[in-house]
Design an enzyme around this catalytic site. Structure first.
Site, mmCIF file in Angstrom:
data_model
loop_
_atom_site.group_PDB
_atom_site.id
_atom_site.type_symbol
_atom_site.label_atom_id
_atom_site.label_comp_id
_atom_site.label_asym_id
_atom_site.label_seq_id
_atom_site.Cartn_x
_atom_site.Cartn_y
_atom_site.Cartn_z
ATOM 1 N N GLU A 144 0.850 -1.289 -0.202
ATOM 2 C CA GLU A 144 -0.020 -0.057 -0.240
ATOM 3 C C GLU A 144 0.922 1.275 -0.040
ATOM 4 O O GLU A 144 1.786 1.476 0.549
ATOM 5 C CB GLU A 144 -0.624 -0.287 1.532
ATOM 6 C CG GLU A 144 -2.336 0.882 1.113
ATOM 7 C CD GLU A 144 -2.832 1.053 2.664
ATOM 8 O OE1 GLU A 144 -2.554 0.221 3.601
ATOM 9 O OE2 GLU A 144 -4.094 1.579 2.423
ATOM 10 N N LYS B 202 -9.851 2.114 -2.077
ATOM 11 C CA LYS B 202 -9.824 1.624 -0.347
ATOM 12 C C LYS B 202 -11.594 2.097 -0.001
ATOM 13 O O LYS B 202 -11.756 2.904 -0.331
ATOM 14 C CB LYS B 202 -9.002 1.882 0.427
ATOM 15 C CG LYS B 202 -9.451 1.293 1.812
ATOM 16 C CD LYS B 202 -7.643 1.872 2.179
ATOM 17 C CE LYS B 202 -6.984 1.725 3.660
ATOM 18 N NZ LYS B 202 -6.051 1.333 4.492
ATOM 19 N N CYS C 261 -5.927 -3.338 1.741
ATOM 20 C CA CYS C 261 -5.683 -2.709 3.125
ATOM 21 C C CYS C 261 -6.623 -2.997 4.636
ATOM 22 O O CYS C 261 -6.757 -4.688 4.514
ATOM 23 C CB CYS C 261 -4.915 -1.905 3.851
ATOM 24 S SG CYS C 261 -4.790 -1.839 5.072
#
Lengths: 550, 550
Positions: free
Chosen positions: B41, B122, B158
């Site tokens: 990330e 995300k 994530c």
């Protein structure tokens, strides 16, 4: 309908103290025959409570105070109480350890007759600048007005009036008036923006409106109050509360017109900012148990301004300036500092640092066969002085050390960590050097409080022979122009800044580099009042480890 | 399908340096015949970049590096690049000055043949603990897999793998494998949670999965790497990357089975934590231009541990311990410090503080007609030592001062601000005192590195005659048990804590009060590596001004 609006100053975490303030004001409202008593945002917890909201014990203690306040409401006088309102409890996942936050809302409870009649909440959470509301709150979406004594009342909280959607929903559901509890941290010029956005909401909905703000200091930020009311038939506020003071007003809503009294606001920017700084300092001291303050008085403009603000905030008799001359101090520095102290009526003590510096030189030389020199020697002097200031606070109960670094020098690291940066609070943390001079000029508007010589001499740290700030830094007019673009607009292109300011590109590059590599000093700096749109500290979150440059 | 997964260590803001790392790793992937090369990330910006994302200049410079990396992708080897991806530009409202943030997403770009084929984002932003992603990012919701060489690839970023919804959506849209770029800050024991939640996602979707994490230190937190792969037919990881080191693996996806190599992980908690602390310190130094470190060596256990960690992180030859004895120092303190330095092979200098203290006494007495005494005298000694440590760093280029306050003493304020708290980094900031002893025992597992006498004597600050920590504080076993409940579970009821720990209720009350009133010291404390679920600093945001107590 009579609305008793209370612009008050709570203390974060002081649930019992804040509840007592609320109960007393509510009782005054009842006595005045008010139909509604309203308080600013999060009046019961204080604002912002931060991670306190993660504590089950805090939330339970809060519930106890809420229940007492609700229980004591009468049938005739409604209470609009802004508090965090939680639905459910924390749950911790047994195996992953992940904690599900219960949906806690930034809420306002509409209470009367011993009951909560309705719960209102904030949708547009305050999650920029100094605030992290999305860390602790969920956005509320069930907006609906409360009918009370024939009037449909919409309660949009704080940032929900900065957008049109929430007021529109309330209007569509019948709202006839908007009462908005706020916790809006100050920056210079913000009041005008607030009036403007409320005028927009009033124009869009056709509802009169109250903007009720907190007042008081909390760590790095301050609330200015300045609450106001607007009606549909007038463009200017129909009621204006004080800046920088608690004030309660009994507003009257008649035929769609909401009106109250007009308390004069500060006459200009510098009067406003000086009140901000005095309130920030006074509240930081009083809410944390300090009644006295001390600071190093160098004879320079920064410490002179801080001493003047401290004398106003705490009373001159509670302020002590320490004069700590070295061999590099000019005689006029001591004279200027003494003249300032005399003008202000503050105490002084003189603690020369030659003997200390001599002992340090001897200690150092005994191990390293040479005396400290250059930057080592300069920082050392600042650290010896900083240690003397701290010793004075240790030896004198309830005394806070004030540090006096302006925004310009802290930006470029022209200050000594653990030296002149020592202190629990920095009143001028968010004033550029050029603004320090402007504020001093305003303080001197009627008579010379800050001696003329302090304002007219060339700034110097006096840590080396004949040192001047201009040996290390560009002219402050240039420096501050560059800093404003870099800090308040996050511009990192030296070419862009050079073009906009007229400064030399290499000079701008050097300044940008200094800002970047001195983040570590600001990380350990004292708190101080936010006065501008972007202050150092929690308002500006740059990584320490950061290699970005163009 | 061959997937080249690169667990790397970027530096925040170093766009060019990080881009060069990415390009070099991508080239290796191409050489290996990889079908996909993937990075953790925010590999290009470093993680977390904070308010850097508010800078238009930063975003433009980022775009330039992204475009170069995308341009250089081949037809055969896809690049999955995690970066902030912005849609539109900032707009500032002309009259209110309100800035509308453009929707910037925490994204992954799927690129090949010189083009971006798809953008992933995300949804569940990391907005607790040390992170403020909701300050800078908008949640992404358009989840869809990318078909590449016959395989449908889902890219949940994530925290999107900590919930089932995103993976479920990707699966429903045809995903056959999940490749997850992560920036997951370390705390002790977190790896097990990560494996468990990924096992859940694999079980729910029937997709094999890669969890690819960053490695390296960034200010207050560290990334441990520990990336791993899972397949549907095995419960244990089918590939395991190293902890605390960069590692690249060519993973193979065959018949739905994803596999790679197994690098051994640390054998126990203390090996893991010691690696964490060494990497945190090493990266803070090297990413900020420090090659050497110095610290005060008191002969006590805290400074002994920090010296040992520094010797491992930077090389013993780059570490200097300063012995600064006073009249209150025991002879064994100097002996113990010297024995430690000899064991480690670090440099030492001895700078006695008697002369300095004498000069201070004289200066003080000359003004106040008495010598500093009590707490004033104690703090003074710490501040004189702190000034000597800082002078040493000023006089020696590229040298970082390390501070050595453990979590227990910083929690209750048993430390001197601008004294022993001086320093740019605190390696043991997040270790309780009892954990300091446990870690030292582990370091000594094969031979005595930290002298036995340092571990066996009663802890003392040696700032007053015959002083012991136990004069002011409860036994560390009791203190730490109380602190863990107060800090990690936000429990503020002395009764609850007393019941759970067996400690005396009044003792607990005193500890809770000390935690609360010492927030101001922690506000100005140095950064250090987060090792537990809740560390002091950006991970725990309590107001300074806070009157909450039960």
């Amino acid at each position: 309908m009579k609305i008793f609006a209370c612009q008050l100053n709570p203390t974060v975490g002081d649930l019992k103290g804040n509840a007592a303030k609320i109960a007393a004001a509510y009782a005054r409202g009842v006595n005045f025959g008010a139909d509604v008593v309203i308080f600013p945002e999060m009046m019961l917890t204080g604002y912002l409570p931060g991670d306190l909201l993660f504590s089950e014990d805090f939330l339970v203690a809060l519930d106890i105070e809420v229940n007492k306040l609700v229980r004591d409401t009468t049938e005739d006088t409604a209470l609009i109480l802004s508090v965090p309102h939680r639905v459910g409890r924390h749950t911790t996942h047994a195996t992953t350890g992940l904690v599900d936050k219960p949906p806690t809302f930034n809420s306002a409870l509409f209470c009367a007759g011993g009951k909560v009649l309705s719960i209102h909440g904030k949708e547009h959470l305050f999650n920029y600048s100094v605030a992290d509301e999305k860390r602790v709150f969920a956005p509320y979406r069930g907006h609906a007005p409360q009918l009370w004594k024939g009037v449909s009342i919409g309660i949009p909280i704080c940032r929900d009036v900065w957008y049109s959607d929430v007021s529109d929903k309330l209007k569509a559901a019948g709202a006839e008036i908007l009462l908005s509890p706020n916790g809006s941290p100050y920056f210079s010029g913000k009041h005008e923006s607030r009036v403007q956005i409320m005028q927009n909401r009033v124009a869009e909905t056709g509802c009169p409106a109250l903007y009720l703000n907190l007042v008081g200091g909390q760590d790095d930020y301050i609330f200015d109050g300045c609450s106001f009311a607007l009606s549909t038939d007038e463009t200017k506020p129909t009621a204006q509360f004080a800046a920088w003071e608690e004030e309660e007003q009994l507003l009257v809503l008649e035929h769609g017109h909401l009106k109250g009294a007009h308390t004069p606001l500060p006459k200009n920017k510098w009067e406003d900012i000086s009140h901000a700084m005095v309130m920030g300092l006074k509240d930081y001291c009083h809410k944390n148990g300090f009644t006295k303050a001390t600071l190093g008085l160098s004879g320079g403009v920064d410490s002179a301004l801080v001493a003047a603000l401290a004398a106003e905030a705490l009373g001159a008799e509670n302020v002590t300036g320490l004069l700590m001359p070295s061999d590099y101090s000019s005689s006029h520095s001591v004279d200027d500092a003494n003249a300032l102290a005399k003008n202000l009526g503050i105490h002084t003590h003189t603690l020369p640092i030659q003997a200390l510096k001599g002992a340090f030189d001897t200690t150092w030389e005994g191990t390293f066969s040479e005396k400290p020199s250059g930057l080592t020697e300069q920082n050392l002097q600042a650290r010896l002085r900083g240690s003397l200031v701290m010793a004075f606070t240790n030896a004198n109960a309830s005394t806070l050390a004030l540090t006096t670094g302006n925004k310009s020098e802290v930006a470029v690291g022209y200050c000594t960590l653990y030296g002149d940066m020592n202190g629990g609070y920095n009143p001028i943390k968010d004033l550029y050097k050029t603004e320090v001079f402007e504020l001093c000029a305003w303080i001197n508007r009627d008579k010379e409080i800050i001696p003329h010589n302090i304002l007219s001499k060339a700034p110097s740290a006096e840590l080396a022979p004949d040192q001047k700030d201009s040996d290390s830094l560009p002219d402050y007019n240039v420096l501050d122009a560059v800093l404003k673009l870099a800090i308040e607009q996050n511009i990192w292109s030296a070419e862009t800044i050079a073009k906009q300011t007229g400064a030399n590109t290499q000079v701008v590059k050097d300044i940008l580099r200094l800002i970047r590599i001195n983040e570590y000093k600001r990380y350990q700096a004292a708190p101080g009042p936010k006065l501008s749109k972007i202050a150092f500290g929690v308002d500006r979150r740059y990584p320490l480890t950061n290699k970005f440059s163009l």
